[in-house]
Design an enzyme around this catalytic site. Sequence first.
Site, short mmCIF file in Angstrom:
data_model
loop_
_atom_site.label_atom_id
_atom_site.label_comp_id
_atom_site.label_asym_id
_atom_site.label_seq_id
_atom_site.Cartn_x
_atom_site.Cartn_y
_atom_site.Cartn_z
N ASP A 224 62.54 72.02 25.61
CA ASP A 224 62.22 73.30 24.79
C ASP A 224 62.39 72.94 23.35
O ASP A 224 63.60 72.56 23.03
CB ASP A 224 62.84 74.61 25.43
CG ASP A 224 62.40 75.80 24.59
OD1 ASP A 224 61.07 76.10 24.97
OD2 ASP A 224 63.07 76.53 24.10
N GLU A 273 69.85 55.36 33.79
CA GLU A 273 70.95 55.21 34.71
C GLU A 273 70.52 55.67 36.02
O GLU A 273 71.16 55.30 37.15
CB GLU A 273 72.13 55.80 34.68
CG GLU A 273 72.73 55.48 33.10
CD GLU A 273 74.12 56.24 32.95
OE1 GLU A 273 74.80 56.79 33.74
OE2 GLU A 273 74.68 56.36 31.69
C1 NOJ Z 1 59.25 77.63 23.62
C2 NOJ Z 1 58.98 78.12 25.02
O1 NOJ Z 1 58.03 77.87 25.69
C3 NOJ Z 1 58.95 79.83 24.61
O2 NOJ Z 1 58.67 80.52 25.65
C4 NOJ Z 1 60.15 80.39 24.08
O3 NOJ Z 1 60.05 81.71 23.60
C5 NOJ Z 1 60.64 79.54 22.82
N1 NOJ Z 1 60.36 78.18 23.18
C6 NOJ Z 1 61.99 79.78 22.66
O4 NOJ Z 1 62.91 79.07 23.53
#
Ligand code: NOJ
Length: 563
Positions: A224, A273
Amino acid sequence: MTGATPFATRELHAPGSAGDPWWRDAVIYQVYPRSWADADGDGIGDLRGIASRLAHLAALGVDAVWLSPFYTSPQRDAGYDVADHRDVDPLFGSLTDADALIARAHELGLRIIVDLVPNHTSSEHPWFGEALTAGPGSPERDRYHFRDGLGEDGSEPPTNWQSNFGGAAWTRVTEPDGRPGQWYLHLFDPSQPDLNWQNCDVRADFRSTLRFWLDRGVDGFRVDVAHGLVKDPTFPPFGTPPGGLLEVTSDAPFWDQDGVHEIYRDWRELLQEYSPERIMCAEAWVSPADRAARYVREDEFHQAFNFEFLDTPWLAEPMRDVIAGSLAASDAVGAPTTWVLSNHDVLRHASRLGLPQDEEPPNGIGPEDLQPDAALGLRRARAATTLMLGLPGGAYVYQGEELGLPEHTTLPDEARADPTFTRTRGAEKGRDGCRVPMPWTKGAPALGFNDTGAAWLPQPDSYADLAVDQQDGVPGSTLELYRQLLALRRERDLGRAGLAEVEGLGDEVLAYLATAPDGTRTLVVANLSPESIELPAGTRVLVASDELVEGGLPTDTCVWAEI
Ligand code: NOJ
């Protein structure tokens, strides 16, 4: 068939080879755990529900499943606010359920990718509580970005940075002695404080999290906000870019900083690894394509989402450019390109493509907003998917797109849960419309999402006729189209094919010749012009996104053909 073709071609990409690793051409299906299948009937999907429905994915023909977060979380941002990265939220089940899900997926030949959320934690993560208690200047605060405010009494935020969900990116805390104190940075919701990636605890803890899930048998991670972990240490002022905060500009002091890459090189070493090979995919909203390609250099991510493709309107010229540009940028670093049209953060493409294509799509649609043309959107969505799955590299499919699900565009405001909606005071409707629970069975409670009829977001009426049981085995249904495309893609090795652009079919026609490593040739033609077109002589259609008319390829239709 091999031999001369009745048209001129321009090489874009060389074929792979039979020994290429699985992830270079994998089709990965995104499950949004809250909304896929709900075994305990509380209205929110769960891991047992997912395990019980995995056969749907094996039958669909995908290679892997990516699960959005199911970790311990107060759910302020639907689980992207993680309070414990190494446990399962009771809402979704338990670690035992996660183990069972991984085992069931592997039994079915499906790989499992889990989400990793390293840019921020939940404000309910124990570290954040410790940071508040420990006070200014403490090692506990150093794990986040705490700063003194500006102005005489420190009542102004340290910078003018804005949160992605609207409002300031800083929130002031109350110190242990009860006085108004420092500010902490949150690029998203105030309940998602950003971690400080210069801090050793942070680095060490995420290594432990990676190992924790790798040791449980996951096949990889979707990372993310991969472009956001490192901030310019001088914290310079930065206004909102013209296209809104999510517009990625290389000069933003919190996006795409050079320092992020050493983190991914470290993780790649750790992944190496493990055997069999484990992968990571970057959620990096970075442009232009050559900047994004830096994330998939040999010693960093295996894949990155191709958001430029997702962002491209259904218009021939920009589509042609993004396809050629994406392949060139990934080829330059030896990485596979990926393709994606929908996910849990954007309007579903069956609705997005039914809106005017000369305007930026909105962040969510409400009952008073311009409604998409549903028939046009679905027709274009089927064509766009047929085009996407005909291209070499990896592809991502978002749950429900195989049913042609539209966005829920008439959700009442009271039902909305996305923090974007509240933080922008309703100016942006937000992402709930693409997160509505899956329809499995027409006429069943919550359309088969569970047995009780509870659903954390209401399903629109249109979902009943699109339920899995209504499309299963029905020729021409979107579900059968996806199954056919995925089967043919595998059979004809399209993911590893070389690609050449076919010239001369018209400016508004996208045409490609895909040549698999064994020489199998597939012609992929999408007609974006308003007129029907003739296919080149000697072609035999294998699959079409919609019916052909008198042998011609109508507008907004895509075919794969033998030549
Ligand atoms: C991207 C994620 O896909 C989204 O749903 C989220 O709100 C933001 N990152 C923050 O984590």
